[in-house]
Design a protein around this motif. Structure first.
Motif, PDB file in Angstrom:
ATOM      1  N   ASN A 103     -13.480  -1.123  -6.154  1.00  0.00           N
ATOM      2  CA  ASN A 103     -12.120  -0.986  -5.902  1.00  0.00           C
ATOM      3  C   ASN A 103     -11.667  -1.930  -4.699  1.00  0.00           C
ATOM      4  N   LEU A 157       0.897  -1.318   0.028  1.00  0.00           N
ATOM      5  CA  LEU A 157       0.102  -0.081   0.056  1.00  0.00           C
ATOM      6  C   LEU A 157       0.938   1.239   0.041  1.00  0.00           C
ATOM      7  N   ALA A 184      -8.449   1.419   0.593  1.00  0.00           N
ATOM      8  CA  ALA A 184      -7.416   0.562   0.547  1.00  0.00           C
ATOM      9  C   ALA A 184      -7.053  -0.750   1.448  1.00  0.00           C
ATOM     10  N   ASP A 199      -0.576   6.950  -2.010  1.00  0.00           N
ATOM     11  CA  ASP A 199      -1.845   7.353  -2.864  1.00  0.00           C
ATOM     12  C   ASP A 199      -2.966   6.398  -2.782  1.00  0.00           C
ATOM     13  N   ASN A 200      -2.820   5.240  -2.024  1.00  0.00           N
ATOM     14  CA  ASN A 200      -3.789   4.396  -1.717  1.00  0.00           C
ATOM     15  C   ASN A 200      -4.323   3.334  -3.316  1.00  0.00           C
ATOM     16  N   ASN A 201      -3.566   3.760  -4.288  1.00  0.00           N
ATOM     17  CA  ASN A 201      -3.809   2.923  -5.604  1.00  0.00           C
ATOM     18  C   ASN A 201      -5.225   2.768  -5.820  1.00  0.00           C
TER      19      ASN A 201
END
Length: 230
Positions: A91, A76, A139, A79-81
């Motif tokens: 997500n 992780l 995330a 930017d949290n992807n």
């Protein structure tokens, strides 16, 4: 158990060496000056970088040549992807199936993961409609669903305010305790290490030093850490 066996990564004038073991279920902090190699260490474990020499082993198995997606690792970043065009539910669902063709049971798992991180009822929202803390929770929920035994955090909460960051660190500590996963967390903040990590690795001068009990490290810091702390 994660083992760095005389591992060295070299690129141009930069070199990083590590030779230590992270215990199963341990929460380990990685701290040191910018550019010292903290993120490099995590990227080698994740498979985005390959060691120049030495080995990285998970439970005695050499990870060399194993693609990032096939490693027992969840990582992780700050930017949290999160994918902006997807909902929160989508997500998080990526943690189970990249094609999002989820079974009824898997959809229930997604809902349970969101509830566990305090986001029950947020599934239809897009990332743009979330606060920084809420995005971090999404995330974490996705990471929780992936179920990998090794979790790597590369300063994911650095942009959060002090109170919210503490809240997120406490949530991570709870989740790691529940799952039994091993954690390596990069941070610039000694307070983060003190709050969550049993031991801390100091990365400085081209060396990721063997882990030291966190309280002891900061109560009697070596010269390299003293320079970093100022």
């Amino acid at each position: 158990m994660l083992t760095f066996e005389d591992m060295r990564y070299t690129q141009g004038a930069f070199s990083l060496h590590a030779d230590f073991t992270v215990r199963n279920g341990e929460m380990l902090a990685v701290i040191g000056p910018s550019g010292g190699g903290k993120s490099t260490l995590l990227n080698v474990v994740a498979g985005f970088l390959e060691p120049t020499s030495g080995r990285v082993l998970w439970d005695g198995q050499d990870l060399a040549g194993t693609m990032p997606g096939k490693r027992p690792v969840s990582i992780l970043f700050q930017d949290n992807n999160l994918f902006p065009h997807m909902t929160v539910t989508q997500n998080v669902g990526l943690g189970l199936r990249p094609d999002l063709r989820l079974s009824v049971q898997q959809k229930t798992q997604v809902e349970a993961a969101l509830a566990r991180v305090g986001l029950d009822g947020y599934g239809a929202r897009k990332p743009a409609a979330l606060s920084g803390g809420q995005a971090s929770r999404v995330a974490l929920a996705r990471m929780l669903l992936r179920g990998n035994p090794l979790v790597l955090l590369d300063e994911p909460f650095a942009a959060l305010g002090p109170a919210l960051k503490v809240e997120m660190l406490d949530l991570v500590r709870e989740l790691m305790g529940e799952t039994g996963a091993t954690l390596m967390m990069v941070s610039h903040d000694p307070g983060d290490a003190k709050r969550i990590a049993q031991r801390t690795v100091l990365v400085a001068g081209g060396e990721a030093r063997a882990p030291v009990e966190t309280g002891l490290l900061f109560s009697d810091p070596p010269e390299a850490l003293q320079r970093y702390l100022g």
